[in-house]
Design a protein around this motif. Structure first.
Motif, PDB file in Angstrom:
ATOM      1  N   SER A  52      48.654  -9.778  27.414  1.00 41.25           N
ATOM      2  CA  SER A  52      49.777 -10.271  27.471  1.00 41.25           C
ATOM      3  C   SER A  52      50.578 -10.110  25.900  1.00 41.25           C
ATOM      4  CB  SER A  52      49.888 -11.687  27.828  1.00 41.25           C
ATOM      5  OG  SER A  52      49.663 -12.623  26.989  1.00 41.25           O
ATOM      6  N   VAL A  53      51.932 -10.129  25.750  1.00 39.23           N
ATOM      7  CA  VAL A  53      52.627 -10.010  24.856  1.00 39.23           C
ATOM      8  C   VAL A  53      52.326 -11.193  23.785  1.00 39.23           C
ATOM      9  CG1 VAL A  53      54.911 -10.159  23.604  1.00 39.23           C
ATOM     10  CG2 VAL A  53      54.428  -8.890  25.828  1.00 39.23           C
ATOM     11  N   GLU A  54      52.241 -12.026  24.365  1.00 41.44           N
ATOM     12  CA  GLU A  54      51.724 -13.617  23.764  1.00 41.44           C
ATOM     13  C   GLU A  54      50.356 -13.598  23.083  1.00 41.44           C
ATOM     14  OE1 GLU A  54      52.912 -13.662  26.838  1.00 41.44           O
ATOM     15  OE2 GLU A  54      54.794 -14.453  26.517  1.00 41.44           O
ATOM     16  N   LEU A  55      49.447 -12.833  23.780  1.00 41.05           N
ATOM     17  CA  LEU A  55      48.175 -12.770  23.293  1.00 41.05           C
ATOM     18  C   LEU A  55      48.127 -11.846  22.044  1.00 41.05           C
ATOM     19  CD1 LEU A  55      45.225 -13.543  23.481  1.00 41.05           C
ATOM     20  CD2 LEU A  55      44.628 -11.912  25.266  1.00 41.05           C
ATOM     21  N   ARG A  56      48.856 -10.647  22.071  1.00 40.25           N
ATOM     22  CA  ARG A  56      48.695  -9.693  21.203  1.00 40.25           C
ATOM     23  C   ARG A  56      49.215 -10.476  19.772  1.00 40.25           C
ATOM     24  NH1 ARG A  56      50.831  -5.904  25.123  1.00 40.25           N
ATOM     25  NH2 ARG A  56      49.628  -4.046  24.843  1.00 40.25           N
ATOM     26  N   ALA A  57      50.390 -11.338  20.006  1.00 35.74           N
ATOM     27  CA  ALA A  57      50.842 -12.049  18.849  1.00 35.74           C
ATOM     28  C   ALA A  57      49.782 -12.844  18.394  1.00 35.74           C
ATOM     29  CB  ALA A  57      52.206 -12.666  19.137  1.00 35.74           C
ATOM     30  N   ALA A  58      49.209 -13.611  18.992  1.00 38.70           N
ATOM     31  CA  ALA A  58      47.989 -14.635  18.766  1.00 38.70           C
ATOM     32  C   ALA A  58      47.031 -13.884  17.949  1.00 38.70           C
ATOM     33  CB  ALA A  58      47.551 -15.469  19.903  1.00 38.70           C
ATOM     34  N   GLU A  61      48.259 -12.952  14.581  1.00 42.71           N
ATOM     35  CA  GLU A  61      48.254 -14.223  13.733  1.00 42.71           C
ATOM     36  C   GLU A  61      47.257 -14.524  13.180  1.00 42.71           C
ATOM     37  OE1 GLU A  61      49.628 -18.582  14.768  1.00 42.71           O
ATOM     38  OE2 GLU A  61      50.850 -17.269  15.431  1.00 42.71           O
TER      39      GLU A  61
END
Length: 109
Positions: A52-58, A61
């Motif tokens: 997911s896009v959120e997992l990429r960002a996590a 980070e």
């Protein structure tokens, strides 16, 4: 090399593996029309996680918290497995094909 900085793929891979969703990772230099080469990482996820896009960002980070900002991968791609030989070495030819087929890759010459 990215923007005249030497970047160790092993250091980036170790940082990516710190995220609990990551089983394995391989960092590579991917062509970039502006900066020459950018850091791209191919990630294999645990079965409990979905791309997911959120997992990429996590993941980015997590990496940003452990290595210098210029080493943080700009691209995080999810794959099912990392191509390796029977002795466990990376199959660089297959990795290069992954890079060439990724979105935004330049046309091969």
């Amino acid at each position: 090399m990215s923007r005249a900085y030497r970047i160790s793929p092993e250091e980036v891979e170790r940082a990516v593996r710190l995220h609990p969703a990551v089983v394995d990772a391989v960092a590579v230099g991917a062509p970039d029309p502006v900066i020459g080469t950018r850091v791209r990482v191919y990630v294999v996820l645990h079965n409990d996680y979905a791309p997911s896009v959120e997992l990429r960002a996590a993941i980015r980070e997590t990496v940003a918290g452990s290595i210098a900002p210029y080493k943080v991968p700009k691209d995080v791609e999810f794959i099912d497995s990392i191509p390796q030989t029977t002795s466990g070495k990376l199959r660089r030819g297959e990795i290069k094909r992954l890079i060439a087929s990724s979105p935004g890759a330049p046309d091969p010459m």
